[in-house]
Motif scaffolding. Structure first.
Motif, short mmCIF file in Angstrom:
data_model
loop_
_atom_site.label_atom_id
_atom_site.label_comp_id
_atom_site.label_asym_id
_atom_site.label_seq_id
_atom_site.Cartn_x
_atom_site.Cartn_y
_atom_site.Cartn_z
N GLY A 184 13.39 19.36 -81.45
CA GLY A 184 13.03 20.76 -82.19
C GLY A 184 11.89 21.07 -82.19
N ALA A 185 11.44 22.11 -81.46
CA ALA A 185 10.06 22.46 -80.92
C ALA A 185 9.63 23.31 -82.41
CB ALA A 185 9.95 23.35 -79.84
N GLN A 186 10.40 23.74 -83.06
CA GLN A 186 10.13 24.87 -84.09
C GLN A 186 9.98 23.72 -85.35
OE1 GLN A 186 11.95 25.25 -87.35
NE2 GLN A 186 10.27 26.66 -88.09
N ILE A 187 10.12 22.52 -85.39
CA ILE A 187 10.22 21.85 -86.57
C ILE A 187 8.90 20.95 -86.61
CG2 ILE A 187 12.63 21.84 -87.49
CD1 ILE A 187 12.71 19.10 -86.46
N GLN A 188 8.46 20.69 -85.39
CA GLN A 188 7.27 19.99 -85.10
C GLN A 188 6.01 20.93 -85.19
OE1 GLN A 188 7.93 18.13 -81.17
NE2 GLN A 188 6.55 19.41 -80.32
N THR A 189 4.70 20.40 -85.89
CA THR A 189 3.55 21.15 -85.97
C THR A 189 3.00 21.71 -84.56
OG1 THR A 189 3.12 20.24 -88.22
CG2 THR A 189 1.35 21.30 -87.07
N SER A 190 2.89 20.92 -83.63
CA SER A 190 2.44 21.06 -82.50
C SER A 190 3.23 21.53 -81.57
CB SER A 190 1.46 19.70 -81.84
OG SER A 190 2.51 18.83 -81.68
N VAL A 212 3.30 6.45 -103.93
CA VAL A 212 2.79 7.53 -103.35
C VAL A 212 3.71 8.32 -102.77
CG1 VAL A 212 1.26 8.02 -101.58
CG2 VAL A 212 0.87 5.77 -102.68
N ASP A 213 3.61 9.68 -103.16
CA ASP A 213 4.84 10.58 -102.61
C ASP A 213 4.59 11.03 -101.46
OD1 ASP A 213 7.19 12.20 -103.10
OD2 ASP A 213 5.79 13.83 -103.26
N GLY A 214 5.55 10.82 -100.40
CA GLY A 214 5.49 11.47 -99.15
C GLY A 214 4.80 10.47 -98.28
N LEU A 215 4.80 9.05 -98.58
CA LEU A 215 3.97 8.08 -97.60
C LEU A 215 5.13 7.33 -97.17
CD1 LEU A 215 1.71 6.65 -96.51
CD2 LEU A 215 1.68 5.28 -98.50
N ARG A 216 5.30 6.87 -95.79
CA ARG A 216 5.93 5.80 -95.31
C ARG A 216 5.22 5.14 -94.31
NH1 ARG A 216 11.56 7.55 -91.93
NH2 ARG A 216 12.25 8.12 -93.84
N PRO A 275 -0.91 19.57 -99.18
CA PRO A 275 -0.96 20.09 -98.07
C PRO A 275 -1.25 19.31 -96.91
CG PRO A 275 -3.02 20.20 -98.97
CD PRO A 275 -2.13 19.33 -99.90
N TRP A 276 -1.03 18.10 -97.01
CA TRP A 276 -1.57 17.29 -95.86
C TRP A 276 -0.33 16.58 -95.02
CZ3 TRP A 276 -6.24 16.64 -94.18
CH2 TRP A 276 -7.34 16.93 -95.37
N GLU A 277 -0.58 16.64 -93.57
CA GLU A 277 0.46 15.89 -92.65
C GLU A 277 -0.38 15.15 -91.83
OE1 GLU A 277 3.36 18.26 -89.96
OE2 GLU A 277 1.85 17.75 -88.43
N ILE A 278 -0.20 13.98 -92.00
CA ILE A 278 -0.92 12.76 -91.32
C ILE A 278 0.04 11.75 -90.66
CG2 ILE A 278 -2.45 10.78 -91.47
CD1 ILE A 278 -3.49 12.15 -94.03
N LEU A 279 0.10 11.64 -89.24
CA LEU A 279 1.03 10.70 -88.42
C LEU A 279 0.10 9.98 -87.70
CD1 LEU A 279 3.33 13.80 -87.36
CD2 LEU A 279 3.70 12.43 -89.10
N GLY A 280 0.65 8.59 -87.74
CA GLY A 280 -0.02 7.75 -86.65
C GLY A 280 1.13 6.69 -86.29
N GLN A 312 -2.50 11.99 -85.58
CA GLN A 312 -2.47 13.45 -85.85
C GLN A 312 -2.64 13.65 -87.28
OE1 GLN A 312 0.30 15.98 -83.55
NE2 GLN A 312 1.08 16.97 -85.68
N VAL A 313 -3.38 14.89 -87.48
CA VAL A 313 -3.92 15.32 -88.90
C VAL A 313 -3.43 17.00 -88.98
CG1 VAL A 313 -5.36 15.74 -90.79
CG2 VAL A 313 -5.41 13.44 -89.33
N GLY A 314 -2.88 17.48 -89.88
CA GLY A 314 -2.71 18.67 -90.09
C GLY A 314 -2.85 19.19 -91.60
N TYR A 315 -3.41 20.17 -92.00
CA TYR A 315 -3.70 20.90 -93.16
C TYR A 315 -3.09 22.12 -93.42
CZ TYR A 315 -5.98 21.35 -97.49
OH TYR A 315 -6.36 21.66 -99.06
#
Length: 460
Positions: free
Chosen positions: A197-203, A308-312, A347-352, A377-380
Motif C-alpha cells: 500500500g504505497a498510499q498508506i505509508q508516509t514515505s 500511552v496512546d498510540g505506542l506499540r 501529530p507524531w509518527e515514529i517507527l523503529g 523514521q520520524v514524521g510530523y
C-alpha cells in the motif's frame, strides 16, 4: 372490504415480524443461524399467503367496488404490495456470501537516480509503480479469505504479475484467527502494516533491507504455510501475537564461487571481507511447496500500554534452514531476533525496527556469523503536510553465505528526507530525496549516490 381491512393489519404485523427477524439475523452469532433461517422461512410463508389474499381480492372485487375503495385504502394496498416486494427481494439476495469487496492501490511518479555501477543503472524520467488489487470475499461470520494480485513494472520496463497473498482463514474467537496459504511474513511492523500500500505509508520507499524479495530485501517478505494471530485486552493495555510455520525460503540464481569482479581478496579491508561470491541470488519463499522437509518458524509479540496512546512495543524472531543453488549448495541456519517501537499519535509518527542475525554455516566450516539491520523514521503532521526523515543501516558479515550469495546482501547506509501531502484521504503526493552508500564491494569500490523521487498514489 372487511376482508381487506383485516388483511392490511395482519400484513403489517407479519411484515414487522419479518423485518425484526431480518435485522436480528444480521447481528446474531452463528449459534442462532439455524433458528433464524426457520424464522425467515416462516416470514416467507406469511408473505406468500398475503400475496395470495391480495390476488384473491383483486379477482373477486367488481369494478364498482374497486372504484368505491377510498383513496386511503388504495394507498395502504399499494404500500403493502411495495413492502412485500422489497422484503422478497431482500431475502432473495440474502445468503452466506456477503459479496466480493474489491480494494486496491496504484501509484505513478518521476525519478532521477544517480546510481551507476556495474550491476545497477539509475533510472530517470516518468515511472509507473504498481497496480495492486486485493479481494476479501466473506463466507459467514467465521470463514474469511484474502486474495491479492499485484501488477508491477520491473527494472527493464516489463510488467510482472505476482499473487502476493492467497490466504483462507477461520476465526476461532476474538483473540485467535488461523490462516493458511501465502501471507505477508509478520515480523516487525512495516511488513504487515504497509506492504504494497504505497498510499498508506508516509514515505515513497520502504527501508531497503525490508523491501520485497525481488527488489533488495534480505528477509522473506512473504511466507507460505500456517499463521495464527490475535489480540486481547488487559488492565494495563492490549496484547497481540503472531505465530507461524512455513516453507523455508531458498536462494535461487546464485553465482558459482568466484572473486567479485576480479578484485583480489587480499586487497579487501580486513574488517570488510567480501567473501568469494558475486552475489546474484534472490530469495524464493517456495510458494509451490518445498522439495525438502525444511521449514521456517517465527513469532511476533507486541504490547500497547493504556497509559500511552498510540505506542506499540514489540519483539520478533525467525528461524529457518536456508539452502542456495550455488555449486557449493550451502546450507545456513538463519536465526533472527529483534525488536521494534511504533508511536502513532497525532501529530507524531515514529517507527523503529531492529533485526539481529546470528546465522550458522551448516554445510561448511565458517562457523557462526553476527550481523544486524535497523532503521528509524520520524514524521510530523501539519494539517495535510507530513515532513519526514529516515535513517537506515545494515552491517552484514560477508563470510556468512546467507548474505554473500544474495544480490542485496551487501551492507549499506541510507538517509532519506521528504514530505507527503494528502490531496484527500485516499490520494497523496510525496517528494523524497535519498542518499545511499553501498559497502562490501571491495577496497575503494563502495558506491555512493543520491536519488530524487516524486510519487502520486491512490487507494480505493
Amino acid at each position: 372490504m372487511k376482508l381487506l381491512s383485516a388483511v392490511v393489519p395482519a400484513a403489517s404485523i407479519a411484515l414487522a415480524i419479518g423485518s425484526m427477524g431480518i435485522a436480528h439475523a444480521e447481528t446474531t452469532d452463528t449459534a442462532k443461524i439455524r433458528d433464524l433461517e426457520k424464522k425467515l422461512e416462516r416470514s416467507m410463508e406469511l408473505i406468500d399467503q398475503l400475496s395470495k389474499k391480495l390476488d384473491q381480492i383483486e379477482r373477486t372485487n367488481t369494478a364498482p367496488r374497486a372504484a368505491a375503495a377510498s383513496p386511503e385504502q388504495s394507498a395502504k394496498i399499494e404500500q403493502l404490495e411495495k413492502s412485500i416486494s422489497e422484503i422478497g427481494s431482500s431475502l432473495s439476495r440474502r445468503g452466506d456470501d456477503s459479496g466480493l469487496p474489491v480494494h486496491g492501490f496504484a501509484d505513478v511518479g518521476l525519478a532521477h537516480s544517480g546510481e551507476n555501477n556495474a550491476t545497477f543503472k539509475g533510472r530517470k524520467g516518468g515511472t509507473v509503480g504498481t497496480f495492486d488489487l486485493y479481494l476479501t470475499p466473506q463466507f459467514g461470520s467465521n470463514v474469511k479469505s484474502l486474495v491479492e494480485l499485484n501488477f508491477e513494472v520491473d527494472r527493464d520496463g516489463g510488467v510482472g504479475t505476482d499473487l502476493e497473498r492467497a490466504q483462507i482463514g477461520y476465526t476461532f474467537s476474538d483473540s485467535a484467527t488461523g490462516w493458511m496459504g501465502r501471507f505477508h511474513t509478520p515480523y516487525g511492523y512495516w511488513n504487515t502494516g504497509f506492504h504494497h500500500g504505497a498510499q498508506i505509508q508516509t514515505s515513497i520507499n520502504r527501508p531497503m533491507f525490508l523491501d520485497f524479495e525481488d527488489k533488495g530485501g534480505i528477509l522473506p517478505a512473504h511466507s507460505t504455510g500456517l499463521w495464527l494471530t490475535g489480540s486481547m485486552g488487559g488492565a494495563s493495555g492490549k496484547f497481540g501475537y503472531d505465530a507461524y510455520v512455513a516453507n523455508a525460503p531458498q536462494i535461487n540464481g546464485t553465482a558459482s564461487p568466484s572473486v567479485l569482479s576480479g578484485i583480489n581478496p587480499t586487497d579487501f579491508n580486513t574488517n570488510v571481507n567480501a567473501g568469494k561470491y558475486a552475489g546474484s541470488g534472490t530469495l524464493d519463499m517456495r510458494m509451490a511447496g518445498s522439495t525438502t522437509n525444511r521449514n521456517s518458524v517465527g513469532f511476533n509479540a507486541w504490547f500497547e500500554p493504556r497509559s500511552v496512546d498510540g505506542l506499540r512495543l514489540g519483539a520478533h524472531g525467525l528461524r529457518a534452514e536456508v539452502v542456495d543453488d550455488s555449486a557449493d549448495a550451502n546450507r545456513t541456519r538463519l536465526n533472527m531476533l529483534g525488536g521494534y517501537l511504533v508511536y502513532l499519535s497525532d501529530p507524531w509518527e515514529i517507527l523503529g525496527e531492529y533485526y539481529g542475525f546470528r546465522n550458522q554455516d551448516l554445510s561448511g566450516s565458517t562457523g557462526t556469523h553476527s550481523s544486524w539491520a535497523a532503521y528509524g523514521q520520524v514524521g510530523y503532521n501539519i494539517g495535510k503536510w507530513t515532513p519526514f526523515a529516515r535513517a537506515e543501516r545494515t552491517d552484514l558479515d560477508q563470510k556468512d553465505n546467507y548474505f554473500a550469495v544474495q544480490e542485496s546482501g551487501r551492507s549499506y547506509k541510507r538517509f532519506a528526507v521528504g514530505v507527503r501531502y494528502d490531496v484527500d484521504p485516499k490520494a497523496a503526493i510525496k517528494v523524497e530525496l535519498d542518499s545511499t552508500r553501498k559497502e562490501d564491494l571491495g577496497a575503494g569500490n563502495n558506491d555512493t549516490f543520491t536519488d530524487a523521487r516524486v510519487q502520486y498514489s491512490i487507494r480505493f
